[in-house]
Design a protein around this motif. Structure first.
Motif, PDB file in Angstrom:
ATOM      1  N   LEU A 110       0.823  -1.205   0.000  1.00  0.00           N
ATOM      2  CA  LEU A 110       0.000   0.000   0.000  1.00  0.00           C
ATOM      3  C   LEU A 110       0.862   1.261   0.000  1.00  0.00           C
ATOM      4  O   LEU A 110       1.912   1.310   0.643  1.00  0.00           O
ATOM      5  CB  LEU A 110      -0.909   0.026   1.233  1.00  0.00           C
ATOM      6  N   PRO A 119      -0.340   4.919   0.871  1.00  0.00           N
ATOM      7  CA  PRO A 119      -1.469   5.785   1.226  1.00  0.00           C
ATOM      8  C   PRO A 119      -1.301   7.207   0.711  1.00  0.00           C
ATOM      9  O   PRO A 119      -0.184   7.724   0.625  1.00  0.00           O
ATOM     10  CB  PRO A 119      -1.465   5.751   2.758  1.00  0.00           C
ATOM     11  N   GLY A 142       4.329   7.105   1.566  1.00  0.00           N
ATOM     12  CA  GLY A 142       3.046   7.573   1.062  1.00  0.00           C
ATOM     13  C   GLY A 142       3.167   8.871   0.287  1.00  0.00           C
ATOM     14  O   GLY A 142       4.261   9.389   0.049  1.00  0.00           O
ATOM     15  N   ASN A 175      -6.893   8.534  -0.103  1.00  0.00           N
ATOM     16  CA  ASN A 175      -7.394   7.714   1.007  1.00  0.00           C
ATOM     17  C   ASN A 175      -7.909   8.539   2.173  1.00  0.00           C
ATOM     18  O   ASN A 175      -8.884   8.164   2.826  1.00  0.00           O
ATOM     19  CB  ASN A 175      -6.290   6.788   1.514  1.00  0.00           C
ATOM     20  N   ALA A 186      -6.386   3.560   3.999  1.00  0.00           N
ATOM     21  CA  ALA A 186      -5.826   2.904   2.821  1.00  0.00           C
ATOM     22  C   ALA A 186      -6.172   1.421   2.814  1.00  0.00           C
ATOM     23  O   ALA A 186      -6.485   0.840   1.765  1.00  0.00           O
ATOM     24  CB  ALA A 186      -4.312   3.100   2.790  1.00  0.00           C
TER      25      ALA A 186
END
Length: 281
Positions: free
Chosen positions: A26, A28, A57, A87, A271
């Motif tokens: 992930l 975010p 992120g 997100n 996220a």
């Protein structure tokens, strides 16, 4: 009292968040809405941007001019609500004076699923109902420290000083959920501290909290911030409490670092919510 280092705890949490994001693949994305050019707001935005960057992120800073109209802010919020790459959405406060009457309307316009500040009425209502979604970062920070140093919490006597919507009110509900004996007062008085196991002191004055009345082994969380000649002070007189057994989350170096870390936790949660349901298909 032994001083708790908020920076060290924050670093520990951030390292774990970074590891979790890497495992889940992930990245975010936080959108920060900034209206005007308030220097303090820009400073805080920079700190949040740097923190998100350390996790790998992305931060999008959506800026509007000082004289932005109400409709411009609402349109921007709506645009970010529908942007699937975003997100979390954060409205940097305080707003310019002309827009402050609409603050609650703006916060209510943010998609509750992207409300990483935990200020949306839906998220506050979910906390009341015992099914919390996003919770305010300040309340999360204080609860984290309380669980680390005073667990188990059930039966503990808790005193909250202040009435803020982002700290005292949600924190009172959280401590009640933990089966604590909770008292809330608008201003600090030493007589209130008798027998208190955990005190979160937001409203008061510089160094107003002295050793008098403090229970041995208590946990004090200082959530007051005062500036004087470029120095930062809290409510608690650290020197006066130095010979008492217990723990103190001080100002500076206490709640401050934890706030942004809890924002990162909420952003990572948002996220994660965007991932496809692993149980489908």
């Amino acid at each position: 009292m032994e001083l708790i280092c908020g920076k060290d705890i924050s670093s520990e949490i951030r390292n774990q968040l970074k590891e979790n994001l890497a495992q889940e693949g992930l990245k975010p994305c936080l959108a920060v809405i900034n209206v005007g050019d308030d220097k303090e707001n820009l400073l805080y935005i920079g700190l949040k941007e740097n923190a998100v960057d350390t996790l790998g992120g992305e931060t999008r800073i959506a800026s509007l001019p000082q004289n932005a109209a109400k409709e411009e802010v609402l349109n921007l919020i709506n645009e970010l609500n529908h942007d699937q790459a975003v997100n979390g959405i954060l409205l940097q406060l305080p707003l310019p004076k002309e827009l402050q009457p609409y603050e609650q309307e703006f916060l209510s316009a943010i998609d509750p699923a992207k409300d990483v500040d935990g200020f949306h009425p839906v998220n506050m209502g979910r906390l009341v109902n015992g099914t919390p979604g996003f919770i305010s970062c300040a309340a999360l920070a204080c609860m984290d420290i309380s669980k680390r140093y005073k667990a188990p919490l059930a039966g503990k006597k808790v005193l909250l000083i202040g009435d803020s919507f982002d700290l005292i009110r949600p924190l009172a509900l959280m401590f009640i959920k933990e089966s604590c004996q909770v008292s809330v007062a608008p201003q600090y008085k030493s007589a209130l501290m008798e027998g208190v196991d955990i005190a979160v002191i937001e409203a008061g004055g510089p160094h107003i909290v002295k050793a008098s009345g403090i229970k041995e082994g208590a946990l004090l969380i200082d959530a007051g911030f005062y500036y004087d000649q470029n120095s930062l002070f809290g409510n608690v007189d650290k020197e006066d409490l130095s010979k008492i057994d217990g723990h103190l989350l001080p100002v500076p170096g206490g709640v401050g670092p934890m706030l942004i870390t809890k924002l990162l936790e909420n952003l990572c949660m948002a996220a994660g919510m965007s991932l496809p349901d692993k149980n489908t298909g």
